[in-house]
Scaffold this active site. Sequence first.
Site, mmCIF file in Angstrom:
data_model
loop_
_atom_site.group_PDB
_atom_site.id
_atom_site.type_symbol
_atom_site.label_atom_id
_atom_site.label_comp_id
_atom_site.label_asym_id
_atom_site.label_seq_id
_atom_site.Cartn_x
_atom_site.Cartn_y
_atom_site.Cartn_z
ATOM 1 N N GLU A 85 1.501 -11.037 4.488
ATOM 2 C CA GLU A 85 0.574 -9.794 5.332
ATOM 3 C C GLU A 85 -0.841 -9.936 4.964
ATOM 4 O OE1 GLU A 85 3.163 -6.440 5.042
ATOM 5 O OE2 GLU A 85 3.616 -6.810 2.941
ATOM 6 N N ASP A 117 0.023 -5.629 9.081
ATOM 7 C CA ASP A 117 -0.991 -5.664 8.025
ATOM 8 C C ASP A 117 -1.732 -6.949 8.061
ATOM 9 O OD1 ASP A 117 -0.668 -3.417 6.312
ATOM 10 O OD2 ASP A 117 1.235 -3.970 5.912
#
Length: 443
Positions: A295, A319
Amino acid sequence: MLAHLGGVRSYTLSDLRVPSLIVASDIPPSEMALAPRDKILGFATDLGGRTSHTAIMARARGIPAVVGLKQAMRAAREGAVALVDGTRGVAIFDPEPEVLQEHLRKQRHYQELAANLAALKDQACVTLDGRRVHLGANLEVPEELPSLLENGAEGVGLYRTEFFYLSRATLPTEEAQYNAYRTIAEAMAPHPVVIRTLDVGGDKFASYLGTPIERNPFLGMRGLRFSLKREDIFRTQLRAILRATAHGQVKVMFPMVVGLEDFRRARAIVEQVRQDLRREKVAMAERVPLGVMVETPAAVFAIDLLASESDFVSIGTNDLIQYALAVDRGNEAIAEVYEPLHPAVLRAVRAVVEAGQRRPIPVGICGEMAGEPLYAVLLLGLGLTDFSVSPFLVPEIKTILRASTYAEASGLAERCLALPTPAEVRAVVTEYMSRRFPQHFAA
Ligand code: PEP
Ligand code: MG
């Protein structure tokens, strides 16, 4: 504190007595997690983005919601008739009778579609040309378990354990965590349960955890960084998880990994905790797969290194998009910059899939992008084999994947990877999906 000083009673969603539509400036994820589902017809907020954790919680609990409206508080009146249409992202206050009727018809259409899709519950998620996709669901609180089972999720691809911490006033004990993890592992057996270690920070806080006030919380003491700083909390959680491995197919995944160094430190602590438990003669699974959430851009660029030492990886697009495009996932003012179909995002996903195939290890996707029906065939074509989505979206994603071929999906992915702008990718994907699945993507 202000409520105490001013002598006024403060209310939370748990105080709701009449089923209502909530309009608020913002709602913290911890409150959304605990709100009584039968009292919330829907909500609209002025702040927040599609992947902020309040929106994720609403999706997980099947609550119609629209976030980031900016003007909803100004337009709302207590006791008024209003509607929220989460599919189009609008809230309408005091609707004209025909607008109301149209939306009631739409609501019935969705309910019928959902009822038809539920019939797929026990069917495998396999494409027309035989590619098997593992379709699990994300889980935030154990109360969501029945909806995972009802919707036919093949296990839990992401258990966001932080909600267990956020929904209480003090640190949960090892025993309390063990009981929760064990219940989930048993309910899902023989399917796997991926338990993500504590991911606080960002937009998830609990005052008792002592997370600092930071200028850039999403770039600060988040995820694995917090766990490595607070090893006492980390070790207690790992003890609970490792004990739960005796009761199902449990895997462990670390959030916010930026490189091998933090992954190795986490793995070493798991090993120490395992040895402690062995000495205490506690039952555990022989082997516990350890995975990395991809992420951060760093994890994408160093994916060959991470893939060489982990047992699986899962792409957290919520993210990854925010860090790759430098756009706050919860900021409604720049929501249009948050673009899952950006060439940078598609290339990142592709690079991670290819690194996984070289090893080979399974590459999953567990961000909200995975549960967006419009993207399902594209993601299949990019080579992903493990999807984890919000439980209510499992049937729709399964329907789409079962009616697709991997060959055609790969062609779509290749075309999209060659396009230079998100708008062009979106046009191609939308044209393809509305032609192939008109009942899902009616204009
Ligand atoms: C992600 O970042 O995509 C993810 C799945 O984790 P979270 O949404 O909890 O940050
Ligand atoms: Mg994340």
